[in-house]
Design an enzyme around this catalytic site. Structure first.
Site, PDB file in Angstrom:
ATOM      1  N   SER A   1       0.831  -1.199   0.000  1.00 11.34           N
ATOM      2  CA  SER A   1       0.000   0.000   0.000  1.00 11.34           C
ATOM      3  C   SER A   1       0.875   1.262   0.000  1.00 11.34           C
ATOM      4  O   SER A   1       1.613   1.499  -0.961  1.00 11.34           O
ATOM      5  CB  SER A   1      -0.969  -0.031   1.179  1.00 11.34           C
ATOM      6  OG  SER A   1      -1.972   0.945   1.043  1.00 11.34           O
TER       7      SER A   1
ATOM      8  N   ASP B   1     -10.059  -4.519  -4.899  1.00 13.57           N
ATOM      9  CA  ASP B   1      -9.430  -3.344  -4.287  1.00 13.57           C
ATOM     10  C   ASP B   1      -9.948  -2.082  -4.982  1.00 13.57           C
ATOM     11  O   ASP B   1      -9.842  -1.964  -6.205  1.00 13.57           O
ATOM     12  CB  ASP B   1      -7.906  -3.447  -4.435  1.00 13.57           C
ATOM     13  CG  ASP B   1      -7.153  -2.357  -3.700  1.00 13.57           C
ATOM     14  OD1 ASP B   1      -7.782  -1.398  -3.207  1.00 13.57           O
ATOM     15  OD2 ASP B   1      -5.912  -2.468  -3.610  1.00 13.57           O
TER      16      ASP B   1
ATOM     17  N   HIS C   1      -7.945  -5.023  -0.425  1.00 12.58           N
ATOM     18  CA  HIS C   1      -6.813  -4.251   0.073  1.00 12.58           C
ATOM     19  C   HIS C   1      -6.387  -4.760   1.450  1.00 12.58           C
ATOM     20  O   HIS C   1      -7.219  -4.981   2.323  1.00 12.58           O
ATOM     21  CB  HIS C   1      -7.166  -2.762   0.136  1.00 12.58           C
ATOM     22  CG  HIS C   1      -5.966  -1.874   0.114  1.00 12.58           C
ATOM     23  ND1 HIS C   1      -5.276  -1.593  -1.043  1.00 12.58           N
ATOM     24  CD2 HIS C   1      -5.303  -1.220   1.103  1.00 12.58           C
ATOM     25  CE1 HIS C   1      -4.264  -0.792  -0.772  1.00 12.58           C
ATOM     26  NE2 HIS C   1      -4.248  -0.561   0.523  1.00 12.58           N
TER      27      HIS C   1
END
Length: 327
Positions: free
Chosen positions: A165, A270, A300
């Protein structure tokens, strides 16, 4: 009790992210997960870990993970890892990232260095990027007569940068910043970049952002707040740290990115998927050596929320780390 959307997600992103907004512009983080202690030399652990200062002035450090059964001279791959959290949350020692690094050290038979970098808004970008470069130069300084867990166990020519991320965003920005310092890294060689669900954004909404704006993990209002708190003061989401695809790449940046192999992993569930596809297209058009891994049902932060579902992801990363360089 905070107002809830129809999905049960708090409508105030501060509530969703467990933050308290302070009058002076800082934030107070309500602990979401505990910290995990390092093992030291505990023989009961199959992966050993210890903390070492990185930059005392910035109060940063690294946590090193080493398989217990590794022998001196085993020449293990080295992975420098940057955790997620939208640049504003968590630590290298937060239990979910500690557990992830333990699994990676065990499953990849590698030494992992997890970097505890400075968080925004107390330290807005590019502070985290600077800390990433700090960690790489620190690794270089350990190669001759430094930290024994590195000097005695790793092959410094098989070093990888990996992030999840926001940490994956950091890998990309570190690659750009290594352009001028690469010749100073010897004997360290960065063999590849591993980006898991990179965190990018922009002012114009994408289809996946709108379709999954109430996502349980990264709802749109929360990602907007993360960028608001982490970008340089006065910048919007079209800033190059958030949306590098908007301005594209210069010739010197392309040369920097083509020095390594790239693995980009994304999930079909996601909300940031479309951003990640734009990023991968930019890399492909620049001629970098790119490997793509998609988990169709991946969401995610799946690797820390449901770690039993990461076999495909781990298999792909292991193959990438163990595959010979094309150079």
């Amino acid at each position: 009790m905070a107002d809830q959307s129809a999905t049960g997600i708090p409508t105030d992103p501060y509530d969703q992210l467990k933050l308290i907004r302070n009058p002076d512009g800082t934030i107070t983080r309500i602990p979401q997960v505990p910290d995990a202690p390092a093992t030291g030399d505990a023989l009961s652990s199959d992966v050993l870990s210890k903390d070492i200062p990185l930059n005392v002035a910035n109060n940063t450090f690294v946590r090193i993970y080493r398989p217990r059964d590794a022998t001196k001279g085993s020449n293990l791959p080295l992975i420098v890892y940057f955790h997620g959290g939208g640049f504003i949350l968590f630590s290298a020692i937060s239990v979910q990232f500690h557990d992830l690094c333990v699994r990676m050290a065990r499953d990849f038979n590698a030494v992992i260095i997890s970097v505890d970098y400075r968080l925004a808004p107390e330290h807005r970008l590019p502070a985290a990027y600077e800390d990433a470069i700090d960690s790489i130069m620190w690794v270089k300084n350990q190669a001759s007569n430094g930290e024994p867990w590195l000097r005695d166990y790793v092959d410094f020519s098989k070093c990888f940068l990996m992030g999840s991320s926001a940490g994956a965003n950091m890998v990309y920005q570190a690659a750009l910043r290594l352009e001028e310092s690469e010749s100073d890294l010897k004997p360290v060689k960065i063999s590849g970049m591993i980006l898991n669900q990179p965190f990018f954004g922009g002012v114009q909404r994408t289809e996946s952002e709108l379709r999954k704006m109430d996502d349980q993990i990264v709802p749109l209002p929360s990602t907007d707040l993360m960028w608001e708190l982490s970008l340089p003061s006065g910048a919007d989401r079209n800033h190059e740290y958030c949306n590098p695809m908007l301005k594209g790449l210069s010739e010197s940046e392309i040369r920097a990115l083509k020095r390594q192999r790239w693995l980009v992993c994304y999930g079909g569930e996601d909300p940031l998927m479309d951003r990640q596809k734009e990023f991968m297209k930019m890399l492909e058009e620049s001629g970098v050596e790119l490997v793509v891994h998609c988990e169709e049902k991946g969401f995610h932060a799946m690797e820390v929320i449901e770690p039993d579902k990461v076999k495909g992801l781990f298999d792909c990363i292991r193959d990438f780390v163990n595959s010979p360089s094309s150079e």
